[in-house]
Design an enzyme around this catalytic site. Structure first.
Site, PDB file in Angstrom:
ATOM      1  N   LYS A 288       0.423  -1.063   0.001  1.00 37.53           N
ATOM      2  CA  LYS A 288       0.126  -0.115   0.122  1.00 37.53           C
ATOM      3  C   LYS A 288       1.147   0.987   0.706  1.00 37.53           C
ATOM      4  O   LYS A 288       2.210   1.276   0.226  1.00 37.53           O
ATOM      5  CB  LYS A 288      -0.620  -0.445   1.301  1.00 37.53           C
ATOM      6  CG  LYS A 288      -2.149   0.568   1.019  1.00 37.53           C
ATOM      7  CD  LYS A 288      -3.468   0.257   2.029  1.00 37.53           C
ATOM      8  CE  LYS A 288      -4.327   1.392   2.073  1.00 37.53           C
ATOM      9  NZ  LYS A 288      -5.870   0.879   3.598  1.00 37.53           N
ATOM     10  N   GLU A 377     -19.476  -5.785   9.469  1.00 37.70           N
ATOM     11  CA  GLU A 377     -20.047  -4.698  10.949  1.00 37.70           C
ATOM     12  C   GLU A 377     -21.636  -6.141  11.588  1.00 37.70           C
ATOM     13  O   GLU A 377     -21.631  -5.790  12.036  1.00 37.70           O
ATOM     14  CB  GLU A 377     -21.331  -4.250   9.114  1.00 37.70           C
ATOM     15  CG  GLU A 377     -20.583  -2.740   9.343  1.00 37.70           C
ATOM     16  CD  GLU A 377     -19.305  -2.824   8.002  1.00 37.70           C
ATOM     17  OE1 GLU A 377     -19.387  -3.905   7.636  1.00 37.70           O
ATOM     18  OE2 GLU A 377     -18.432  -2.470   7.642  1.00 37.70           O
ATOM     19  N   ARG A 405     -25.040  -1.933   6.630  1.00 40.05           N
ATOM     20  CA  ARG A 405     -25.008  -3.632   6.635  1.00 40.05           C
ATOM     21  C   ARG A 405     -25.633  -4.452   7.818  1.00 40.05           C
ATOM     22  O   ARG A 405     -25.907  -5.962   7.619  1.00 40.05           O
ATOM     23  CB  ARG A 405     -23.503  -4.276   6.594  1.00 40.05           C
ATOM     24  CG  ARG A 405     -22.803  -2.982   5.167  1.00 40.05           C
ATOM     25  CD  ARG A 405     -22.785  -5.041   4.901  1.00 40.05           C
ATOM     26  NE  ARG A 405     -22.346  -3.929   2.929  1.00 40.05           N
ATOM     27  CZ  ARG A 405     -21.008  -4.855   2.660  1.00 40.05           C
ATOM     28  NH1 ARG A 405     -20.529  -4.823   3.211  1.00 40.05           N
ATOM     29  NH2 ARG A 405     -21.115  -4.263   1.493  1.00 40.05           N
TER      30      ARG A 405
HETATM   31  C1  LIG Z   1     -19.015  -2.384   4.555  1.00 40.76           C
HETATM   32  C2  LIG Z   1     -17.539  -1.435   4.379  1.00 40.76           C
HETATM   33  N1  LIG Z   1     -17.355  -0.818   6.245  1.00 40.76           N
HETATM   34  C3  LIG Z   1     -15.883  -0.011   5.882  1.00 40.76           C
HETATM   35  C4  LIG Z   1     -14.996   0.745   5.055  1.00 40.76           C
HETATM   36  C5  LIG Z   1     -14.198   1.526   4.976  1.00 40.76           C
HETATM   37  N2  LIG Z   1     -12.969   1.062   4.643  1.00 40.76           N
HETATM   38  C6  LIG Z   1     -12.866   1.570   3.588  1.00 40.76           C
HETATM   39  S1  LIG Z   1     -11.325   1.232   2.632  1.00 40.76           S
HETATM   40  C7  LIG Z   1     -11.835   0.028   4.240  1.00 40.76           C
HETATM   41  C8  LIG Z   1     -10.142  -0.848   3.998  1.00 40.76           C
HETATM   42  C9  LIG Z   1     -10.383  -1.884   2.779  1.00 40.76           C
HETATM   43  O1  LIG Z   1      -8.830  -2.204   2.816  1.00 40.76           O
HETATM   44  P1  LIG Z   1      -8.788  -3.665   1.302  1.00 40.76           P
HETATM   45  O2  LIG Z   1      -9.700  -3.964   1.406  1.00 40.76           O
HETATM   46  O3  LIG Z   1      -7.579  -4.789   1.770  1.00 40.76           O
HETATM   47  O4  LIG Z   1      -8.252  -2.173   0.825  1.00 40.76           O
HETATM   48  P2  LIG Z   1      -6.393  -1.709   1.021  1.00 40.76           P
HETATM   49  O5  LIG Z   1      -6.901  -0.289   1.360  1.00 40.76           O
HETATM   50  O6  LIG Z   1      -5.577  -1.664   1.730  1.00 40.76           O
HETATM   51  O7  LIG Z   1      -6.055  -1.419  -0.464  1.00 40.76           O
HETATM   52  C10 LIG Z   1     -12.392   0.730   4.567  1.00 40.76           C
HETATM   53  C11 LIG Z   1     -12.174  -0.612   6.102  1.00 40.76           C
HETATM   54  C12 LIG Z   1     -15.683   0.020   3.957  1.00 40.76           C
HETATM   55  N3  LIG Z   1     -16.244   0.767   2.489  1.00 40.76           N
HETATM   56  N4  LIG Z   1     -17.457  -0.863   3.414  1.00 40.76           N
END
Ligand SMILES: Cc1ncc(C[n+]2csc(CCOP(=O)(O)OP(=O)(O)O)c2C)c(N)n1
Length: 644
Positions: A288, A377, A405
């Site tokens: 990242k 969630e 959710r």
């Molecule tokens: C249902 C839901 N919960 C929480 C989030 C907040 N959120 C946005 S990006 C993220 C992290 C996602 O991690 P990953 O899929 O590994 O992607 P990365 O950012 O590491 O590329 C979170 C928790 C969301 N977008 N949707």
């Protein structure tokens, strides 16, 4: 500020242009794309680390697959900046996340390349599978369907539901698992351990490469030869990993892990995978923030850093000459620790938002009583319910939008069972630049109709602290009701917010000012606009009363009787949808008790409101200070004509 793309990027107006380049040009395209993202986000803001981490993946996917006919679905979509730039939005990218500008997430209305609208996580596998099955039904055997999902998003139940279904089909589905070990904060849970296990097994990795080469060669010898090699490969994977391969167990062919920054290798692997039928998963390892030192080092901070100096890596913070009010989330985080230090039954739960919700303050101070459960969630709510059955006092903090959710869990696992779980809903109301997928528009409506649920919103920091104090008190915890406290994104209004904690009587509002003829009833921090609205109206000799109702459920009935007896014109204001929300509750009270008044409800209309600064969106929906003043003017207009 004009941002100039590099030489090759400047010529890519669509993935077709990219596909006309030689493969040897791709490293240069990646470098220019990465630079363009750095140049833009540093001056215009937005998500950052995730897009940098998938630059090579993005280029390889559009190079190998025939988008937009092949369907490419990004999970969450915060990592899709490179995709936007390569798909015709390079020259408008500076408007990303601005009012009336590009959306910060893929959006079907915005481009044919955005095959599926996203923002909430873990939808990509189900959506791409739906597309793949539709392609079968519609006889498009050559169309490919790709879901790109991060290891964080993979922790959600929905992702597993999609894989479970996919593995029982013959659908042409490629799941690209973008594994960077990070969610917004470091990823958590057993899946993370499992992925690390696969990633670091040297014997498996060596054997895998050899089998893969063989598999490539065998493809010339027809399907039965391929089947034999594939069986050997599956057996090897199972015996060389500590457990059998999770994905293979779900009947998804597993490939990888491979270096997600090696563009040449990505292109050749994806070309191979195009010819392998059925559902499959490619495990890519990425970093990242790749290519921008500070973002690689502190990945949480650089998830969405705000504006920064791209040369020094210094994140720009506004400087003020006097103390500023804190963010509501920080009031929550600090108050929770204060309460938990005094009450050892208190625990905190967050689904993957430790820094976003400031639950990380408790995770640091009292680590054994604060839980990050991953992007889950539904689980967060039922897990909280389970703890509540055992007498723990649970503060479950979920962004309002993500609570959508877990609605069934709130009803089925908490309220029907009369469990006093405390829900703190952050980012309630307009979320701002994240847009409609993230607006916390519906919680007042969907929470207030559930039995055994108290719904409150503080007008300021002190009220938030007092509501939290009240919710964890013995009176509430020995009762049978869950307690929802909703508050918005951003700062409050009280620089000196560490006020003494005092219990609030449940269902009791506050009269802020007396008035004549018309009363304004508000819920939550949006009530602070009324001071301003009243100043505007004073000059016109209009004197509205103002009541901060504090609770949408139970309503302060005594106060409402007083209001409807004294005023026959009422304006309600909420930073939430007007249908079924606070204003609706007031009207229900009015008719139930036989009052007749003119009531004007201000709030979010029955429409999808796009992204923008919160104040712009409040204005658009007519409940900024001027909008509130206009509503009062409109209600009192006839009377003023008569008395004039
Ligand atoms: C249902 C839901 N919960 C929480 C989030 C907040 N959120 C946005 S990006 C993220 C992290 C996602 O991690 P990953 O899929 O590994 O992607 P990365 O950012 O590491 O590329 C979170 C928790 C969301 N977008 N949707």
């Amino acid at each position: 500020m004009l941002i100039t793309p590099g030489r090759l990027l400047a010529k890519i107006d669509s993935p077709d242009d990219l596909r006309h380049l030689n493969q040897t040009d791709l490293p240069q395209v990646c470098a220019e794309l990465r630079q363009f993202i750095v140049d833009n986000v540093s001056v215009y803001g937005g998500h950052f680390g995730a897009s940098l981490g998938v630059v090579e993946l993005t280029v390889a996917l559009h190079y190998v697959f025939n988008t937009p006919d092949d369907q490419l679905v990004w999970d969450v979509g915060h990592q899709a900046y490179g995709h936007k730039i390569l798909t015709g939005r390079r020259d408008t990218f500076h408007t990303n996340r601005f009012y009336k500008g590009l959306s910060g997430f893929p959006k079907r209305k915005e481009s044919p390349y955005d095959s599926f609208g996203v923002g909430h996580s873990s939808t990509s596998i189900s959506a791409a599978l739906g597309m793949a099955v539709a392609s079968q039904l519609q006889n498009h055997p050559k169309r490919h369907h790709i879901a790109v999902i991060g290891d964080g998003a993979m922790t959600a139940g929905l992702a597993f539901e999609g894989m479970n279904h996919a593995g029982a089909t013959e659908a042409d589905l490629l799941i690209v698992l973008n594994d960077n070990c990070m969610s917004i904060d470091p990823n958590v849970g057993a899946l993370r351990e499992y992925l690390t296990d696969i990633t670091t097994s040297p014997t498996y990795n060596k054997m895998k490469d050899e089998v893969w080469n063989l598999l490539g060669k065998m493809s010339n010898f027809g399907k039965s030869a391929q089947d034999i090699v594939s069986k050997i490969e599956t057996g090897l994977k199972a015996s060389l990993l500590h457990q059998s391969n999770l994905f293979e167990s779900l009947n998804l062919r597993y490939f990888g892990p491979i270096d997600g920054h090696d563009i040449d290798h990505l292109v050749s692997v994806m070309n191979d995978l195009k010819d392998i039928p059925g559902p499959k998963l490619l495990h890519c390892l990425t970093v990242k923030g790749k290519g921008y030192g500070p973002a690689e080092k502190d990945q949480t901070k650089w998830h969405a850093p705000g504006l920064f100096d791209k040369v020094t890596g210094e994140i720009k913070k506004k400087v003020y000459d006097k103390p500023q009010p804190p963010k509501y989330q920080d009031v929550f985080g600090n108050t929770l620790v204060e309460l938990a230090e005094a009450n050892e039954k208190i625990v905190g739960v967050t689904p993957a938002m430790p820094s976003g919700s400031s639950m990380n303050i408790m995770m640091k101070a009292i680590p054994d009583r604060a839980f990050d459960v991953g992007i889950a969630e539904q689980h967060a709510v039922t897990f909280s319910a389970g703890m509540a059955t055992q007498g723990q006092v649970v503060f479950c903090n979920i962004y309002s939008t993500f609570m959508q959710r877990a609605y069934d869990q709130v009803i089925h696992d908490v309220c029907i069972q009369e469990l006093p779980v405390i829900f703190c809903l952050d980012r309630a109301g307009f979320a701002g630049a994240d847009g409609p997928t993230h607006h916390g528009a519906y919680d007042l409506s969907f929470m207030r109709c559930i039995p055994n649920m108290i719904v409150a919103s503080p007008m300021n920091e002190q009220e938030l602290r007092n509501l939290m104090f009240t919710a964890q008190s013995d009176t509430i915890q020995q009762g049978k009701q869950a307690f929802t406290i909703r508050y918005p994104r951003g700062e409050g209004v009280m620089p000196n917010w560490r006020t003494p904690l005092e219990a609030i009587e449940v269902g009791k509002g506050r009269k802020i000012r007396d008035g004549k003829g018309v009363a304004i009833l508000t819920i939550g921090p949006i009530g602070n606009y009324v001071t301003n609205a009243c100043e505007l109206l004073e000059t016109e000799l209009i004197h509205p009363a103002h009541y901060d109702m504090r609770f949408v459920k139970p309503l302060d009935e005594a106060m409402l009787h007083e209001i409807f007896q004294r005023y026959d014109k009422v304006v309600t204001v909420e930073d939430g949808c007007v249908m079924g929300g606070f204003g609706s509750a007031v009207i229900e009270f009015m008719t139930d008790h036989g009052y007749v008044a003119r009531v004007k409800r201000l709030g979010i209309p029955d429409a999808v409101i796009e992204h923008g600064e919160q104040i712009d969106l409040h204005r658009e929906c007519g409940f900024d200070p001027k909008g509130i003043a206009d509503a009062v003017r409109e209600l009192t207009y006839a009377e003023r004509i008569i008395t004039a």
